[in-house]
Design an enzyme around this catalytic site. Structure first.
Site, PDB file in Angstrom:
ATOM      1  N   GLU A 179     -19.700  59.203  -6.428  1.00 49.52           N
ATOM      2  CA  GLU A 179     -18.875  59.250  -5.220  1.00 49.52           C
ATOM      3  C   GLU A 179     -17.952  58.031  -5.133  1.00 49.52           C
ATOM      4  O   GLU A 179     -17.169  57.912  -4.196  1.00 49.52           O
ATOM      5  CB  GLU A 179     -19.774  59.298  -3.986  1.00 49.52           C
ATOM      6  CG  GLU A 179     -20.742  60.483  -3.978  1.00 49.52           C
ATOM      7  CD  GLU A 179     -21.716  60.427  -2.828  1.00 49.52           C
ATOM      8  OE1 GLU A 179     -21.371  60.974  -1.766  1.00 49.52           O
ATOM      9  OE2 GLU A 179     -22.810  59.844  -2.997  1.00 49.52           O
ATOM     10  N   ARG A 181     -16.135  54.601  -7.835  1.00 53.63           N
ATOM     11  CA  ARG A 181     -15.291  54.355  -9.012  1.00 53.63           C
ATOM     12  C   ARG A 181     -16.130  53.913 -10.209  1.00 53.63           C
ATOM     13  O   ARG A 181     -16.885  52.938 -10.126  1.00 53.63           O
ATOM     14  CB  ARG A 181     -14.255  53.265  -8.699  1.00 53.63           C
ATOM     15  CG  ARG A 181     -13.202  53.689  -7.677  1.00 53.63           C
ATOM     16  CD  ARG A 181     -12.264  52.536  -7.379  1.00 53.63           C
ATOM     17  NE  ARG A 181     -11.715  51.970  -8.609  1.00 53.63           N
ATOM     18  CZ  ARG A 181     -10.662  52.463  -9.261  1.00 53.63           C
ATOM     19  NH1 ARG A 181     -10.063  53.547  -8.808  1.00 53.63           N
ATOM     20  NH2 ARG A 181     -10.224  51.893 -10.353  1.00 53.63           N
ATOM     21  N   GLY A 245     -20.947  35.698 -10.268  1.00 55.30           N
ATOM     22  CA  GLY A 245     -21.198  34.364  -9.735  1.00 55.30           C
ATOM     23  C   GLY A 245     -21.860  34.339  -8.369  1.00 55.30           C
ATOM     24  O   GLY A 245     -22.137  33.252  -7.835  1.00 55.30           O
ATOM     25  N   ARG A 271     -27.912  41.785   1.828  1.00 55.50           N
ATOM     26  CA  ARG A 271     -27.485  40.578   2.535  1.00 55.50           C
ATOM     27  C   ARG A 271     -28.332  40.439   3.798  1.00 55.50           C
ATOM     28  O   ARG A 271     -28.409  41.374   4.606  1.00 55.50           O
ATOM     29  CB  ARG A 271     -25.998  40.643   2.898  1.00 55.50           C
ATOM     30  CG  ARG A 271     -25.480  39.332   3.515  1.00 55.50           C
ATOM     31  CD  ARG A 271     -24.003  39.406   3.831  1.00 55.50           C
ATOM     32  NE  ARG A 271     -23.196  39.586   2.640  1.00 55.50           N
ATOM     33  CZ  ARG A 271     -22.838  38.609   1.807  1.00 55.50           C
ATOM     34  NH1 ARG A 271     -23.261  37.374   2.034  1.00 55.50           N
ATOM     35  NH2 ARG A 271     -22.079  38.860   0.764  1.00 55.50           N
TER      36      ARG A 271
END
Length: 299
Positions: A179, A181, A245, A271
């Site tokens: 769904e 890229r 990174g 997060r």
């Protein structure tokens, strides 16, 4: 691997530039026709092409097209052949409803076919055509064919939804939901899901050479992204973009760069909504439930 195939080629009548080549899987002399050929802007012929070794880079436009066909036919997997220099071998083409022509010939084509009761539609201007005009993969669903380039590698059981995009030299090696890229060089493993709006950094992103992949039974959440590889049974939280990174906090409170975790299995990347820190926790595919097998039989 030595390859020999018969193809049907379109050539610009004035410049003699090769526009495209269709290589039927049967390797028979099967002809195409289009209005651009009828009015003389392009001409066509049959060619027989041999590739001695896929380890050497392509040497012609014709060979570039054959190598893209091999990917979309799943004869070779992404990153299993040398595609160095392929962009310079492909002409920029206007892919029209009257046939492919060089971009400089669109107005001439429009004028010459004006008596044909044909409304000219230009689907794209690009070096790569859409895959489905050349190769129809077995057991695959594609919501919007314009979003899958020739050279995409899609195995049976793959579903590419309308907002999914698969570039050349990229794709799936098992039943998958696409769904988001999937960019050049990227491989998506069996029973994995690239969520809506998600993105995976490929080998063309900024000229990078890092080849990223997704293992089996993994999920990249909606609008998330990765610049590292995921192993098996991994999850990336929706909206979280992880570059090589990105600093990742581990359960033992150590902090590492995401590149140090590249390819590891059984990790949930999220997060922390209170501290803002990106964390990696242990997980498995039961956390997101896996693919709906009823959606990927594609018979």
């Amino acid at each position: 691997m030595k390859i020999s195939r018969i193809g049907h080629r379109y050539i610009d009548s004035e410049s003699e530039k090769t526009i495209d080549v269709w290589f039927p899987r049967s390797s028979k002399k099967l002809k195409r026709s289009c209005l651009a050929e009828k009015v003389g802007i392009v001409k066509s012929d049959f060619i027989t092409l041999e590739i001695e070794s896929l380890d050497s880079p392509p040497q012609s436009t014709e060979e570039a097209y054959l190598r893209l066909h091999l990917l979309s036919e799943c004869v070779v997997k992404p990153n299993e052949q040398n595609l160095e220099g392929i962009f310079s071998l492909l002409n920029n083409v206007a892919w029209t409803s009257a046939g492919p022509v060089l971009t400089s010939k669109v107005d001439e084509l429009r004028d010459l076919i004006s008596k044909e009761n044909h409304h000219l539609v230009i689907t794209s201007i690009d070096k790569f055509p859409r895959m489905t005009d050349y190769v129809i993969p077995d057991g695959v669903r594609i919501g919007d064919a314009d979003r899958v380039r020739l050279g995409a590698h899609l195995v049976p059981g793959t579903t590419v939804m309308h907002e999914g995009f698969v570039n050349f030299n990229a794709g799936t090696i098992g039943e998958s939901m696409i769904e988001g890229r999937v960019t050049p060089g990227v491989i998506v493993g069996k029973n994995s899901d690239v969520g809506a709006g998600a993105s995976i950094m490929g080998t063309l992103s900024g000229g990078g050479k890092q080849v990223n992949s997704i293992g089996e039974r993994s999920l990249v959440g909606a609008n998330a992204g990765i610049g590292i590889s995921l192993g098996d049974e991994c999850i990336v939280e929706a909206g979280l973009y992880i570059t090589a990174g990105t600093k990742i906090k581990l359960p033992d409170d150590n902090v590492v760069s995401a590149r140090d975790l590249s390819g590891q299995s059984g990790l949930l990347y999220r997060r922390n909504s209170q501290t803002g820190a990106v964390e990696a926790l242990e997980t498995d595919s039961s956390r997101w439930g896996g693919l709906n097998t009823n959606l990927h039989s594609n018979d």
